[in-house]
Design an enzyme around this catalytic site. Sequence first.
Site, PDB file in Angstrom:
ATOM      1  N   GLY A 203       0.816  -1.205   0.000  1.00  0.00           N
ATOM      2  CA  GLY A 203       0.000   0.000   0.000  1.00  0.00           C
ATOM      3  C   GLY A 203       0.846   1.250   0.000  1.00  0.00           C
ATOM      4  O   GLY A 203       2.045   1.195   0.281  1.00  0.00           O
ATOM      5  N   PRO A 205       2.545   4.927   1.019  1.00  0.00           N
ATOM      6  CA  PRO A 205       3.173   5.317   2.274  1.00  0.00           C
ATOM      7  C   PRO A 205       2.170   5.938   3.246  1.00  0.00           C
ATOM      8  O   PRO A 205       1.233   6.607   2.827  1.00  0.00           O
ATOM      9  CB  PRO A 205       4.205   6.377   1.858  1.00  0.00           C
ATOM     10  CG  PRO A 205       4.307   6.300   0.393  1.00  0.00           C
ATOM     11  CD  PRO A 205       3.089   5.631  -0.130  1.00  0.00           C
ATOM     12  N   GLY A 206       2.383   5.696   4.504  1.00  0.00           N
ATOM     13  CA  GLY A 206       1.578   6.354   5.529  1.00  0.00           C
ATOM     14  C   GLY A 206       0.200   5.784   5.730  1.00  0.00           C
ATOM     15  O   GLY A 206      -0.630   6.377   6.408  1.00  0.00           O
ATOM     16  N   LYS A 209       0.856   0.477   7.377  1.00  0.00           N
ATOM     17  CA  LYS A 209       1.381  -0.879   7.234  1.00  0.00           C
ATOM     18  C   LYS A 209       2.246  -1.250   8.445  1.00  0.00           C
ATOM     19  O   LYS A 209       2.062  -2.311   9.035  1.00  0.00           O
ATOM     20  CB  LYS A 209       2.211  -0.996   5.949  1.00  0.00           C
ATOM     21  CG  LYS A 209       1.398  -0.728   4.697  1.00  0.00           C
ATOM     22  CD  LYS A 209       2.234  -0.896   3.448  1.00  0.00           C
ATOM     23  CE  LYS A 209       3.315   0.174   3.291  1.00  0.00           C
ATOM     24  NZ  LYS A 209       2.800   1.538   3.174  1.00  0.00           N
ATOM     25  N   THR A 210       3.155  -0.373   8.795  1.00  0.00           N
ATOM     26  CA  THR A 210       4.014  -0.635   9.937  1.00  0.00           C
ATOM     27  C   THR A 210       3.179  -0.758  11.209  1.00  0.00           C
ATOM     28  O   THR A 210       3.374  -1.662  12.020  1.00  0.00           O
ATOM     29  CB  THR A 210       5.044   0.505  10.087  1.00  0.00           C
ATOM     30  OG1 THR A 210       5.702   0.686   8.841  1.00  0.00           O
ATOM     31  CG2 THR A 210       6.048   0.197  11.147  1.00  0.00           C
ATOM     32  N   HIS A 426     -15.725   8.902 -14.872  1.00  0.00           N
ATOM     33  CA  HIS A 426     -14.991   7.869 -15.591  1.00  0.00           C
ATOM     34  C   HIS A 426     -15.197   6.493 -14.938  1.00  0.00           C
ATOM     35  O   HIS A 426     -15.545   5.522 -15.605  1.00  0.00           O
ATOM     36  CB  HIS A 426     -13.504   8.247 -15.604  1.00  0.00           C
ATOM     37  CG  HIS A 426     -12.605   7.265 -16.267  1.00  0.00           C
ATOM     38  ND1 HIS A 426     -12.080   7.482 -17.506  1.00  0.00           N
ATOM     39  CD2 HIS A 426     -12.133   6.072 -15.850  1.00  0.00           C
ATOM     40  CE1 HIS A 426     -11.317   6.455 -17.836  1.00  0.00           C
ATOM     41  NE2 HIS A 426     -11.337   5.573 -16.847  1.00  0.00           N
ATOM     42  N   GLU A 427     -15.031   6.441 -13.632  1.00  0.00           N
ATOM     43  CA  GLU A 427     -15.149   5.154 -12.938  1.00  0.00           C
ATOM     44  C   GLU A 427     -16.582   4.633 -12.971  1.00  0.00           C
ATOM     45  O   GLU A 427     -16.815   3.449 -13.173  1.00  0.00           O
ATOM     46  CB  GLU A 427     -14.660   5.266 -11.485  1.00  0.00           C
ATOM     47  CG  GLU A 427     -13.179   5.624 -11.335  1.00  0.00           C
ATOM     48  CD  GLU A 427     -12.252   4.699 -12.096  1.00  0.00           C
ATOM     49  OE1 GLU A 427     -12.586   3.509 -12.263  1.00  0.00           O
ATOM     50  OE2 GLU A 427     -11.189   5.173 -12.550  1.00  0.00           O
ATOM     51  N   HIS A 430     -17.220   2.903 -16.195  1.00  0.00           N
ATOM     52  CA  HIS A 430     -16.798   1.504 -16.217  1.00  0.00           C
ATOM     53  C   HIS A 430     -17.832   0.622 -15.515  1.00  0.00           C
ATOM     54  O   HIS A 430     -18.259  -0.404 -16.034  1.00  0.00           O
ATOM     55  CB  HIS A 430     -15.475   1.317 -15.458  1.00  0.00           C
ATOM     56  CG  HIS A 430     -14.265   1.798 -16.184  1.00  0.00           C
ATOM     57  ND1 HIS A 430     -13.923   1.361 -17.436  1.00  0.00           N
ATOM     58  CD2 HIS A 430     -13.276   2.658 -15.807  1.00  0.00           C
ATOM     59  CE1 HIS A 430     -12.777   1.939 -17.795  1.00  0.00           C
ATOM     60  NE2 HIS A 430     -12.369   2.737 -16.825  1.00  0.00           N
ATOM     61  N   ASP A 503      -6.696   2.356 -20.078  1.00  0.00           N
ATOM     62  CA  ASP A 503      -7.836   1.589 -20.586  1.00  0.00           C
ATOM     63  C   ASP A 503      -7.707   1.368 -22.082  1.00  0.00           C
ATOM     64  O   ASP A 503      -7.934   0.268 -22.586  1.00  0.00           O
ATOM     65  CB  ASP A 503      -9.145   2.363 -20.362  1.00  0.00           C
ATOM     66  CG  ASP A 503      -9.424   2.584 -18.891  1.00  0.00           C
ATOM     67  OD1 ASP A 503      -8.946   1.779 -18.077  1.00  0.00           O
ATOM     68  OD2 ASP A 503     -10.135   3.558 -18.573  1.00  0.00           O
TER      69      ASP A 503
END
Length: 629
Positions: A203, A205-206, A209-210, A426-427, A430, A503
Amino acid sequence: MDEKRRKTLLYLVYGAIAVAFLLSLQLAHPFRPAEISYSDFLARLEAGEVVKAVITESRIEGVMRTGDDGTERNFVTTRIPNSDIEGLIQKMEEKGVQFSGKVENTFWRDLLYSWLIPIGILVLVWLLIFRRLSRRVGGSSPLSFGQSKVKIYDRSKDRVTFDDVAGLDEAKEELKEIIDFLRHPDKYRKIGARIPKGVLLVGPPGTGKTLLARAVAGEADVPFFSISGSQFMEMFVGVGAARVRDLFEQAKAKAPCIVFIDEIDTIAKVRGGIIASGGVEEREQTLNQLLSEMDGFDPQTGVIILAATNRPEVLDKAILRPGRFDRQIMIDRPDIKGREEILKVHARRVKLAPDVDLKVIAARTPGFAGAELANVVNEAALLAARKGKSRVDMEDFEQAIDRVIGGLELKSRVMSEKERRVVAVHEVGHALTASLLENADPVHRITVIPRGIGSLGMTMQLPEEDRYILTRRELEDRLAVLLGGRAAEEVFFGEVSTGAQNDLEKATILARKMVEDYGMSDRVGPLSLGWERAARLLMGEYSYGKEANYSEATAQLVDAEVKRIVLENYERVKKLLQENRDALERITEVLLEKETLEGEEFRRLLASLREEKRDLETPAAAEQWRGDQ
Ligand code: ADP
Ligand code: MG
Ligand code: ZN
């Protein structure tokens, strides 16, 4: 300068200050006699204040009475060379001073004061610094390079749990199994269940995850070894591999435990890159060591390896093989709801004024990751404190947001309202195409949260079953869905943007395959224009190129057919979306507000819009169109 080095320097500065302080203390030693001038001494002698004196070659030490109450105090004065000693003795006798002489030996005192004490202090300070450093890096001695610079978190002190991680429900759900395994390894061992050795958190940064990795250790209550990929390779060739070996040794001794490798992309980049520098070999050695360690240990030992990366695209596929990091968990930037939850977690620590509405702040911070939201809360608290307020109010938050946006990286990520709308249309284009065409895979999720570089939004589809054979209609619908984004932009704005590049690329490749490989163009016929796949040695590397085995005339026909297929499908989608412009518009509004729509939500929304407008029976229209072909 990186964090580590800055800290080291800081310790050095502390050390220097400590030395200076101790030296000054030593000079003002309370047991040391008061240093007085010779004239002062003579005056005091005259006044009868001197009680006792020991005369040596260079100094006179003794006891004098001072002040009104006549308290006794040690003194010392430097004798003036060749001064009149006879006269002095006479004077002393006269004043009743008890005096004696002494042959001076200052060797030991000088040695002590000017050498041993300062050196002792220095050594002490160095020891302290090294002790601290080596505790931070987990090794025993700071000079053993092979030791991995592992950070081990104190379980009781820095414990992080899932409560500290807001949102990320899917990721947490996936990690629960691992937590259970770490808690009760025997349960799994008995039944012979295999637990994954490695889990890769992917994923931007920030995004936590850590934090999540630490929370897994916290939830399972096991030790957490943390090391960053870049720390494996700092100085010399071979150090990285040695560090990996050491890390696994330490971990196995402490099992069950978690080993966390942050920024794994720094060691696990695709091998054999074009740029051959000295670092490449070192990296490969380190990576090979890591892979062989992972292959070598039995998963039942209870060592789970978590790794994180924000650049999955550069990873060497070798690390993703079964028995290595065969499980991957995606971690995305939070949507509006997620942001509110993260703000809540961080706002626990500050006092909020009643006018603060975290929902509003979440709405004001699209594109922010967890780290930036934590930053916003902290900045707001700082601003409030500076202004002398007792609570953080909305104004502070507004200013904090502006400040954090000012931070370079975010600027590019915070889209204008207009751009967000383009991405949303746009999304939805789709998604709408996918759900209106009967052969397309169902929509899993739509989002306008920017993901990696260059990807501003996304529509995910999930096939209902694994497919090995696809029909022509299915491929055409797939093509249509790919074109749906661009078509929606044209239908909605009457204008197109650069957002559809990827696309279009995919659509073109798909159409070409239909013509060349699958024989799906009537004009070209059921031929497989089998490109000859030839392996050639190109500048020391094999490249799998293709060679056409047909004439120029056929090539032109192929090009024309590819174009026709793409264009026809594009027109088909445009028509479909024009007929559903209403739905396109309404769903876009909802998406802009929520940022993420799950497949279920999307379908429900679409169904309710249909309900409102019964006459929109579009799948039938699409069928009809296909009939015309
Ligand atoms: P990454 O490792 O993905 O770069 P981090 O885990 O280092 O991100 O996150 C940095 C900080 O951002 C965390 O220490 C935490 O304060 C905050 N943060 C990020 N994501 C979340 C979250 N989901 N919930 C709460 N805090 C978060
Ligand atoms: Mg991190
Ligand atoms: Zn698209």
